[in-house]
Scaffold this active site. Structure first.
Site, PDB file in Angstrom:
ATOM      1  N   SER A 165      15.353  67.681 -10.432  1.00  0.00           N
ATOM      2  CA  SER A 165      15.250  68.765  -9.447  1.00  0.00           C
ATOM      3  C   SER A 165      15.138  70.104 -10.160  1.00  0.00           C
ATOM      4  O   SER A 165      15.621  70.260 -11.292  1.00  0.00           O
ATOM      5  CB  SER A 165      16.498  68.778  -8.557  1.00  0.00           C
ATOM      6  OG  SER A 165      16.539  69.933  -7.738  1.00  0.00           O
ATOM      7  N   TYR A 191      25.785  69.713  -9.405  1.00  0.00           N
ATOM      8  CA  TYR A 191      24.435  69.221  -9.141  1.00  0.00           C
ATOM      9  C   TYR A 191      23.503  69.579 -10.302  1.00  0.00           C
ATOM     10  O   TYR A 191      22.748  68.730 -10.802  1.00  0.00           O
ATOM     11  CB  TYR A 191      23.911  69.820  -7.838  1.00  0.00           C
ATOM     12  CG  TYR A 191      22.539  69.340  -7.434  1.00  0.00           C
ATOM     13  CD1 TYR A 191      22.351  68.063  -6.921  1.00  0.00           C
ATOM     14  CD2 TYR A 191      21.419  70.174  -7.548  1.00  0.00           C
ATOM     15  CE1 TYR A 191      21.093  67.617  -6.543  1.00  0.00           C
ATOM     16  CE2 TYR A 191      20.154  69.732  -7.168  1.00  0.00           C
ATOM     17  CZ  TYR A 191      20.004  68.460  -6.666  1.00  0.00           C
ATOM     18  OH  TYR A 191      18.750  68.016  -6.297  1.00  0.00           O
TER      19      TYR A 191
END
Length: 330
Positions: A165, A191
């Site tokens: 990501s 994350y």
């Protein structure tokens, strides 16, 4: 001679002919995957479902491991060439059991699509004490790849595609305290750490796996509407990030920037199938293209150089073996 993407040596666009708005239908056009075997984690929802569907319709046999078998069966109903098997990415024993059953089947594995991921979750850990985003988004990729390695070699030309990501830009890998035992938990830092790990792993895996005919890629699918990724996120977090207004409504400029699910899955399918990538691996891709190195001082397109660091990649590999309790010596 082995090529590596250490320090971003290969990290530049190659002229794919596609763009941010290209869809899976465009990317897969003209390809026949008959005889190929693929595993797609998270392959029954969101971009994973679109990836499974696209590969299956192109002729591949697609195995979808799932925690909720009833939901997976419902979502994948009517799609040809699909198998569903039980597996929980937060349960190391479950992953080992799934991988062992596949190895015992004797089949080669041409495509391992490590797609599953979570985001915006509160602090929780797995049975090993690993923070959940690190466990699900990264360590599961490492463990599954290691356990399925004999089947990847058997394919004599396999690809491992790890969905990362742009969120890797939230943070580096914190080797001193990856599980937030000594620092305050921040869900976005967690994350970011997990996705930086995806990039480092993909680069190191590609370097080690080339002699066995296996190549590896990481990718940013884009910001996508209609997935389940934000199901646990509080409204306050979206407001803090500037995604929604004070009434909880998504801002028009944010809405306009979102990709559709077929557009979001296009880069995954491209990394898995494009002949343009036959001679290159270990790279981070986005918008159906090999990405450029990102600006170090801002957050935006491209890949941060810290997630392509040779020393950190090798250090992470060693940390991952210890965290999983396995030896992945290739």
């Amino acid at each position: 001679m082995k090529q590596t993407n250490y320090q971003g040596a290969l990290q530049k666009p190659i002229g794919s002919g596609f763009s941010a708005i290209s869809s899976t239908d465009e990317v897969i056009q003209g390809m026949d995957l008959t005889g190929k075997v693929a595993i797609v984690t998270g392959g029954n929802t969101g971009i994973g479902l679109e990836t499974s569907k696209t590969l299956a319709h192109a002729g591949a046999s697609v195995i979808v491991p799932a925690r909720d078998l009833e939901k997976a069966t419902r979502n994948l109903d009517g799609i040809p060439n699909i198998e569903i098997h039980p597996m929980d990415l937060m349960n190391p024993d479950s992953m080992d059991a799934f991988a062992e059953s596949f190895i015992v089947s004797g089949r080669p594995l041409h495509l391992l699509i490590n797609n599953a991921g979570i985001m915006w979750v509160p602090i929780r850990v797995d049975s090993r004490g690993i923070e959940s985003q690190l466990a699900t988004n990264y360590l599961a990729q490492f463990q599954l790849t290691a356990r399925l390695w004999p089947a990847l070699i058997k394919a004599k030309g396999a690809r491992v595609v790890n969905v990362s990501s742009q969120g890797h830009q939230f943070g580096t890998f914190h080797f001193e305290d990856p599980n937030f035992k000594a620092r305050e938990y921040d869900t976005l830092q967690a994350y970011g750490q997990s996705k930086t790990a995806c990039n480092l792993f993909s680069m190191e895996l590609d370097k080690r796996a080339q002699p066995y005919g296996v190549r590896a890629y990481s990718l940013h699918p884009g910001s996508i509407g209609g997935t389940e990724l934000a199901r646990e996120a509080p409204l306050e977090l979206f407001q803090k990030m500037g995604f929604v207004d004070e009434h909880g409504m998504m801002k028009p400029e944010v809405l306009a920037s979102l990709k559709t699910i077929p557009q979001g899955a296009a880069t995954t399918v491209w990394c898995a199938t494009s002949p343009l990538l036959d001679g290159i691996g270990g790279v981070y891709c986005e918008d159906v293209e090999v990405a450029s190195i990102a600006n170090e001082s801002t957050m935006g397109s491209g890949v941060k150089s810290y997630s392509l660091n040779e020393v950190d990649a090798q250090r992470l590999w060693n940390w991952s073996e210890k965290a999983c309790g396995i030896s992945f010596s290739i």
